[in-house]
Design a protein around this motif. Structure first.
Motif, short mmCIF file in Angstrom:
data_model
loop_
_atom_site.label_atom_id
_atom_site.label_comp_id
_atom_site.label_asym_id
_atom_site.label_seq_id
_atom_site.Cartn_x
_atom_site.Cartn_y
_atom_site.Cartn_z
N TYR A 113 6.46 -3.65 -26.25
CA TYR A 113 6.90 -3.56 -24.85
C TYR A 113 5.68 -3.71 -23.94
O TYR A 113 4.66 -3.04 -24.13
N PHE A 114 5.76 -4.60 -22.93
CA PHE A 114 4.61 -4.94 -22.10
C PHE A 114 4.98 -4.84 -20.62
O PHE A 114 5.91 -5.47 -20.16
N VAL A 159 8.51 -9.83 -35.21
CA VAL A 159 8.39 -8.74 -34.23
C VAL A 159 8.72 -9.31 -32.86
O VAL A 159 8.25 -10.41 -32.49
N ARG A 160 9.52 -8.61 -32.10
CA ARG A 160 9.94 -9.10 -30.78
C ARG A 160 9.10 -8.46 -29.67
O ARG A 160 8.50 -7.41 -29.85
N VAL A 161 9.10 -9.14 -28.50
CA VAL A 161 8.31 -8.69 -27.36
C VAL A 161 9.21 -8.60 -26.13
O VAL A 161 9.98 -9.55 -25.85
N GLY A 182 6.82 -22.51 -22.00
CA GLY A 182 6.34 -22.25 -23.35
C GLY A 182 6.56 -20.84 -23.84
O GLY A 182 5.95 -20.42 -24.83
N LEU A 183 7.43 -20.09 -23.17
CA LEU A 183 7.70 -18.72 -23.60
C LEU A 183 8.24 -18.72 -25.04
O LEU A 183 9.22 -19.39 -25.32
N ARG A 231 11.40 -11.65 -24.74
CA ARG A 231 12.47 -11.49 -23.75
C ARG A 231 11.86 -10.93 -22.48
O ARG A 231 11.03 -10.01 -22.53
N THR A 232 12.22 -11.45 -21.33
CA THR A 232 11.72 -10.94 -20.05
C THR A 232 12.87 -10.36 -19.24
O THR A 232 14.00 -10.84 -19.31
#
Length: 530
Positions: free
Chosen positions: A298-299, A328-330, A343-344, A349-350
């Motif tokens: 998580y960012f 691993v997801r972000v 290029g995501l 996911r945003t």
């Protein structure tokens, strides 16, 4: 007849309980002039806890509750009275702020200018005719730099409680008689994780005292004049008003930022926003989080700085590093996705808004990439999530340095962030078990307290109302600095030692002359006799 007596007893018992409950509830005023969303999360947590406990809470604030609760009312809406800061800063602005001396920054952005908000028409109307049925029992406000709001306690003749959402400032230590302790307590002006050498102590002492005196210089006249203009022409000086604060809550706990001596008037409540949080993950996001069996990174850069304002090269480095850790997801907080370069990666996911606490405490969250704000750190530690820290300004450098020293975080320099060091940081936290183990241990001891943060805050606020504004007052508040540091005592003892040495020297000198005289006299008499 027996039934009638029984019903009467039940009825009177019911009325008695109502009376007792009524006598133990209080009316509390919350005044929060700084429009930071993250700061408000802590203020709101304390005031919501009081309302849920049965007290009537009236709030003057920029923010209202997402979900109304009983006994809580925003009586004055400050929204729009000063410029918005939530999701308004780009990375360049943060960089500029980072080059500002921290006391100047605190006084400028959450200090003197907020005092003029006391002149807001609705606040002035409130002050001229405050409610008296019932009257307020206590006022709660921020403990940062807008100390002029402590003057509301004097104006309404009620105790004042402060809440610090940042680190413990030296000027508040002095206002409640708390030991400043530069020999062992790292101040906000330092970036060191701990004080370990003579030079650390020397530098920490100098910076702490310099910062304290500079804060006094920048605020004394301006805030004293503001209180006399907006509250009462006869109100005392701001330094005297500060000494009337009954207690200060700090948004931390000893296991997180270190042990230091504190008086009973300094109460840690770190984690209260987690306990009071009722945010829900949307069904769609919950499904995505639950399906992320390999984990989630998580960012976010907090409530002020937007991630998409990073340099294009940095964002592309993020893309490359995040793609490498798939499956691993972000999850990234992005205010405006159209400002992202193309290029995501597919595993990213945003979202424009993310319920941070439920996400951090989700079982699949493995890493938190953060700017290092104190709220975010306490939430991550509470939930047991290791961090990658990218500090930008203010107390964030110190916060991340402390967590790095405890193996709770890996630090990245914002200006030197590359694909290579991002890869290294992510791999360390994902595959070195010491970070996860340390985070789980830190979470356990952070929560291990005699009372949780919510009950602690409620108890001590009620304690002040029950027992008086000075019930936790330290005698140190009434001492001059040289008395508190025992300079007069040590000076007196040194003087006594010097007097003893001098008198001893005189006695020895006189004894030597007497002895010399006696020996000379004996020699003379012996010679004369012969």
């Amino acid at each position: 007849m027996i039934k009638m007596v029984h019903y009467n007893l039940v009825f009177y018992f019911f009325l008695f309980n109502i009376a007792v409950d009524k006598s133990n509830t209080y009316r509390i005023l919350g005044i929060f002039p700084f429009n930071s969303r993250s700061h408000n999360n802590v203020f709101e947590s304390v005031t919501k806890a009081l309302a849920r406990h049965g007290h009537q809470v009236d709030v003057i604030s920029h923010y209202d509750l997402k979900t109304p609760i009983k006994n809580y009312k925003r009586i004055i809406n400050l929204e729009g009275t000063i410029g918005k800061i939530s999701n308004k800063w780009d990375a360049n602005r943060a960089k500029q702020v980072a080059n500002t001396e921290i006391v100047d920054l605190i006084v400028k952005d959450c200090g003197n200018k907020l005092c003029d908000l006391m002149g807001f028409k609705k606040i002035q109307k409130f002050l001229k005719n405050p409610p008296n049925n019932p009257a307020y029992d206590l006022v709660i406000t921020e403990a940062a730099a807008e100390n002029c709001y402590f003057g509301f306690g004097h104006a309404l003749k009620i105790p004042v409680v402060g809440i610090s959402t940042l680190l413990q400032f030296s000027w508040f230590d002095e206002s409640i008689g708390n030991p400043i302790s530069p020999a062992l307590a790292v101040s906000i002006y330092m970036e060191n994780a701990e004080i370990s050498t003579f030079w650390d102590r020397l530098r920490n002492t100098f910076l702490t005292q310099f910062g304290r005196l500079k804060f006094y210089f920048l605020t004394e006249k301006y805030q004293s004049d503001a209180m006399r203009k907006y509250l009462n022409p006869e109100i005392p000086n701001i330094r005297e008003i500060e000494r009337n604060v009954s207690l200060i809550f700090v948004n931390t706990y000893q296991s997180l930022l270190g042990i230091r001596p504190n008086t009973p008037a300094l109460i840690p409540i770190g984690g209260i926003q987690v306990e009071q949080n009722q945010d829900k993950i949307t069904p769609e996001l919950k499904s995505w989080m639950d399906d992320s069996k390999d984990g989630v990174v998580y960012f976010t850069l907090g409530s002020m700085v937007i991630v998409e304002s990073l340099m294009k090269e940095q964002i592309l480095s993020l893309y490359a590093s995040f793609a490498k850790i798939s499956p691993v997801r972000v999850l990234i907080k992005i205010k405006d996705q159209t400002k992202l370069p193309p290029g995501l990666p597919d595993n990213v996911r945003t979202m424009s808004w993310i319920p941070q606490i439920p996400v951090l405490c989700h079982k699949n969250t493995r890493i938190f990439i953060t700017h290092g704000g104190l709220n975010s750190l306490t939430e991550a530690v509470y939930c047991g999530v290791p961090m990658i820290g990218i500090p930008l300004f203010g107390d964030q450098q110190l916060n991340i340095n402390i967590l790095t020293s405890k193996n709770l975080a890996v630090k990245l320099d914002y200006e030197q962030m590359t694909e290579k060091n991002l890869d290294e940081a992510l791999n360390n936290l994902l595959y070195d078990p010491k970070y996860e183990q340390t985070a789980k241990y830190a979470s356990r001891i952070f929560r291990d307290r005699p009372m949780n943060a919510t009950d602690t805050a409620i108890f001590w606020i009620e304690y002040i109302i029950r027992n008086g504004a000075d019930s936790l007052k330290s005698p140190a508040v009434d001492l001059y600095w040289y008395q508190l540091e025992l300079i007069d005592v040590y000076g007196f003892l040194i003087l006594c030692l010097l007097v003893i040495i001098y008198v001893t020297f005189l006695i020895l000198k006189i004894s030597f002359y007497i002895l010399k005289y006696i020996l000379s006299l004996r020699y003379y008499l012996h010679k004369k006799k012969n």
